[in-house]
Design an enzyme around this catalytic site. Structure first.
Site, PDB file in Angstrom:
ATOM      1  N   GLU A 232      36.835  42.892  41.353  1.00 11.07           N
ATOM      2  CA  GLU A 232      36.658  44.043  40.170  1.00 11.07           C
ATOM      3  C   GLU A 232      37.330  45.454  40.441  1.00 11.07           C
ATOM      4  O   GLU A 232      37.114  46.309  41.651  1.00 11.07           O
ATOM      5  CB  GLU A 232      35.478  43.413  39.674  1.00 11.07           C
ATOM      6  CG  GLU A 232      34.905  42.203  39.005  1.00 11.07           C
ATOM      7  CD  GLU A 232      34.262  42.254  38.522  1.00 11.07           C
ATOM      8  OE1 GLU A 232      32.688  41.993  39.102  1.00 11.07           O
ATOM      9  OE2 GLU A 232      34.438  41.717  36.864  1.00 11.07           O
TER      10      GLU A 232
ATOM     11  N   GLY B  37      27.734  35.524  39.119  1.00  7.50           N
ATOM     12  CA  GLY B  37      26.741  34.742  39.618  1.00  7.50           C
ATOM     13  C   GLY B  37      26.090  34.343  41.130  1.00  7.50           C
ATOM     14  O   GLY B  37      27.046  35.093  41.683  1.00  7.50           O
ATOM     15  N   SER B  38      25.734  32.754  40.920  1.00  7.10           N
ATOM     16  CA  SER B  38      25.648  32.907  42.641  1.00  7.10           C
ATOM     17  C   SER B  38      27.042  31.694  42.666  1.00  7.10           C
ATOM     18  O   SER B  38      27.828  31.483  42.321  1.00  7.10           O
ATOM     19  CB  SER B  38      24.065  31.211  41.586  1.00  7.10           C
ATOM     20  OG  SER B  38      24.937  30.525  40.957  1.00  7.10           O
TER      21      SER B  38
ATOM     22  N   CYS C 175      22.699  41.912  43.302  1.00 10.28           N
ATOM     23  CA  CYS C 175      23.653  41.774  44.806  1.00 10.28           C
ATOM     24  C   CYS C 175      23.943  41.813  45.725  1.00 10.28           C
ATOM     25  O   CYS C 175      24.148  41.635  46.591  1.00 10.28           O
ATOM     26  CB  CYS C 175      25.267  41.071  44.255  1.00 10.28           C
ATOM     27  SG  CYS C 175      26.181  41.965  43.708  1.00 10.28           S
TER      28      CYS C 175
ATOM     29  N   ASN D  77      20.870  40.173  35.791  1.00  8.16           N
ATOM     30  CA  ASN D  77      19.695  41.110  37.416  1.00  8.16           C
ATOM     31  C   ASN D  77      20.604  42.642  36.854  1.00  8.16           C
ATOM     32  O   ASN D  77      20.012  43.373  36.779  1.00  8.16           O
ATOM     33  CB  ASN D  77      20.495  40.521  38.769  1.00  8.16           C
ATOM     34  CG  ASN D  77      22.185  40.672  39.060  1.00  8.16           C
ATOM     35  OD1 ASN D  77      22.898  40.573  38.656  1.00  8.16           O
ATOM     36  ND2 ASN D  77      21.874  41.874  40.078  1.00  8.16           N
TER      37      ASN D  77
ATOM     38  N   GLU E 263      32.858  36.818  41.008  1.00  9.83           N
ATOM     39  CA  GLU E 263      31.884  38.126  42.371  1.00  9.83           C
ATOM     40  C   GLU E 263      30.690  36.859  42.144  1.00  9.83           C
ATOM     41  O   GLU E 263      29.688  36.448  41.226  1.00  9.83           O
ATOM     42  CB  GLU E 263      31.407  38.965  41.156  1.00  9.83           C
ATOM     43  CG  GLU E 263      32.995  39.819  41.042  1.00  9.83           C
ATOM     44  CD  GLU E 263      32.909  40.055  41.957  1.00  9.83           C
ATOM     45  OE1 GLU E 263      32.742  40.549  43.274  1.00  9.83           O
ATOM     46  OE2 GLU E 263      34.592  40.917  42.177  1.00  9.83           O
TER      47      GLU E 263
END
Ligand code: NAD
Length: 481
Positions: free
Chosen positions: A462, A227-228, A283, A151, A249
């Site tokens: 992060e 990611g997912s 996200c 994304n 994440e």
């Protein structure tokens, strides 16, 4: 058709299988490039190169690493126009967005962690015991892996690679196979900047092809993944028994809570962005909008009016505000959620279907920005991540009620709260289950702050020192003198 390659030991290599996957231009729905479909053999070569490079790289001074990373940041900035175009074509996002956000942020990631590592330090504890002291070293881990989504391709890829390299690790990095093109250009630029062979290795392929191998490889000490939630869980199940460090994440379904006393105009303008920027594929997008009842009807009218003014169009067209969604499977996923919303009794206030453009974009993946009302907080549309230009709106009457809606969900990434009541803002921020809370703003970022989610949205943080702590191991040394 352009064919990109893996970067291993500063060489550009074809995958061991010689197999490639098509890369699609989402604006037209046609393949336009090919990406290596790498396997364990390619991973093995990348890990071997990274292992060989580690002793010398980890022994370099922070200043040396700083200088190389700043050089890379300069090169990225110099190529702003080219990289923004690469990203826009590959991902479907408006060129203006890639130019204003994605590429500048990729350069900032290198610049920020280049500077941060020159300021990073361990701890010292003098003891009650006479003549004794502890000091704690922060040492690089070795070979680490960075796995990124599609994304915000270069933005999130570099958000991981930069702290990993700054801390003295060598890196095996895998961008999404859906949007690999800016990562390939980054590989070329890292060689140009002068990074030694093996320090940064970028390999391409699918999760099934090399993702599992990364999660189980004995020489990879840590995995930083974005990611997912489903894939994060898979990586955790493979990596945790091997005691790798993990930073995950993952998905979000973020509430945007609007109180009647908010600064209305600012809230409305920002809510358009937090709903539909990057086609809703961030996200942090606030896809569940909750509005205090006294302003519900006014908000509904104004929000619809502004949403229908968004210009869905080809990503490279300067007039476009909303480009293409990233892929055909993702388009189909979003459309399937529109069906679910319909079957759950949702009322579509605008949008609600695929947007068809004229040739040559008639096969592209476009979705009309969509607002849905009339759904309960616990239905699938409001509980599952759609990750497209689709939001729901619902009224609320009390703080307790809206807190219930906001928190009663498996996710907990970010929240936005709009109010001029400072006490309420603090109360809500304290009780919201999320890793990031924005009050009267959205996506305002300071790279020093901890970034990440709770519950199914993430494990670890992060950003700033947190990222440098993740990519280092502590060693305590106790001395009696
Ligand atoms: P994804 O999980 O499908 O893929 C992410 C990356 O993981 C890709 O590089 C993919 O190839 C790789 N992968 C897939 N299977 C793997 C496996 N078994 N082992 C190792 N790697 C594997 O996610 P996506 O569709 O690319 O991205 C969208 C998702 O990312 C959304 O859920 C979104 O919320 C999330 N996201 C989260 C954040 C955050 O900071 N929390 C930021 C951006 C995106």
């Amino acid at each position: 058709m352009q064919r990109i390659l893996n970067q291993i030991n500063n060489e550009f290599r074809a995958p061991a299988t010689k197999n490639y996957l098509p890369v699609y231009d989402p604006s037209r729905g046609i393949p336009y490039a090919e990406v290596p479909d790498s396997n364990e053999e390619d991973l093995e070569a990348a890990v071997a190169a990274a292992s060989a490079a580690f002793p010398a790289w980890s022994a370099t001074t922070p200043t040396h690493r700083h200088d190389l990373m700043v050089k890379l940041a300069d090169l990225i900035e110099k190529e702003l126009d080219t990289l923004a175009k690469i990203e826009s074509i590959d991902n479907g996002k408006p060129l203006s967005l890639a130019k204003a956000v994605d590429i500048p942020r990729a350069a900032s990631n290198f610049r920020f962690f280049a500077n941060a590592i020159t300021q990073f330090s361990g701890d010292a504890h003098s003891m009650n015991e006479p003549n004794a002291i502890n000091y704690t070293l922060r040492q690089p881990l070795g070979v680490v892996a960075c796995i990124a989504p599609w994304n915000l391709p270069l933005y999130l890829f570099t958000w991981k690679i930069a702290p990993a390299l700054a801390a003295g690790n060598t890196v095996v990095a895998k961008p999404s196979e859906v949007t690999p093109m800016s990562a390939f250009r980054l590989a070329e630029l890292s060689v140009k900047a002068g990074f030694p062979p093996g320090v940064l290795n970028i390999i391409h392929g699918t999760g099934a092809g090399i993702g599992n191998a990364i999660s189980t490889h004995p020489k990879i000490k840590a995995i930083s993944f974005t990611g997912s939630t489903a894939v994060g869980g898979k990586i955790a199940s493979l990596a945790a028994p091997r005691f790798k460090k993990l930073s995950l994440e993952m998905g979000g379904k973020n509430p945007n809570i609007i109180f009647a006393d908010c600064n209305y105009d600012e809230m409305l303008a920002t809510t358009i962005r937090s709903s539909f920027a990057n086609q809703g594929q961030i996200c942090l997008c606030g896809s569940r909008i909750m509005i205090e009842r006294p302003i519900y009807e006014k908000f509904k009218k104004d929000f619809i009016e502004k949403t229908i003014q968004l210009k869905v169009g080809p990503p490279l067209d300067p007039a476009t505000t909303t480009g293409a969604v990233v892929s055909k499977p993702h388009l189909e996923k979003i459309l399937s959620y529109l069906d679910i919303a319909k079957s759950e009794g949702g009322t579509f206030l605008c949008g609600g279907k695929q947007k068809m453009l004229d040739a040559p974009y008639d096969q592209g993946y476009y979705v009309e920005p969509t607002i849905i009302e009339g759904l309960s907080a616990d239905c699938r549309t409001n509980q599952e991540e759609i990750f497209g230009p689709v939001v729901t709106i619902m009224p609320f009457d009390t703080e307790a009620e809206v807190l219930g809606y906001a928190n009663d969900i498996p996710y907990g990434l970010s929240t936005t709260i709009w109010t001029q009541d400072i006490s309420r803002a603090h109360r809500m921020a304290k009780d919201i289950e999320a890793g990031i809370v924005w009050i009267n703003t959205w996506m305002l970022r300071d790279l020093r702050t901890p970034f990440g989610g709770v519950k199914s949205s993430g494990v670890g943080r992060e950003g700033g020192w947190e990222a440098l702590r993740f990519f280092t191991e502590m060693k305590n040394v106790c001395i009696r003198f």
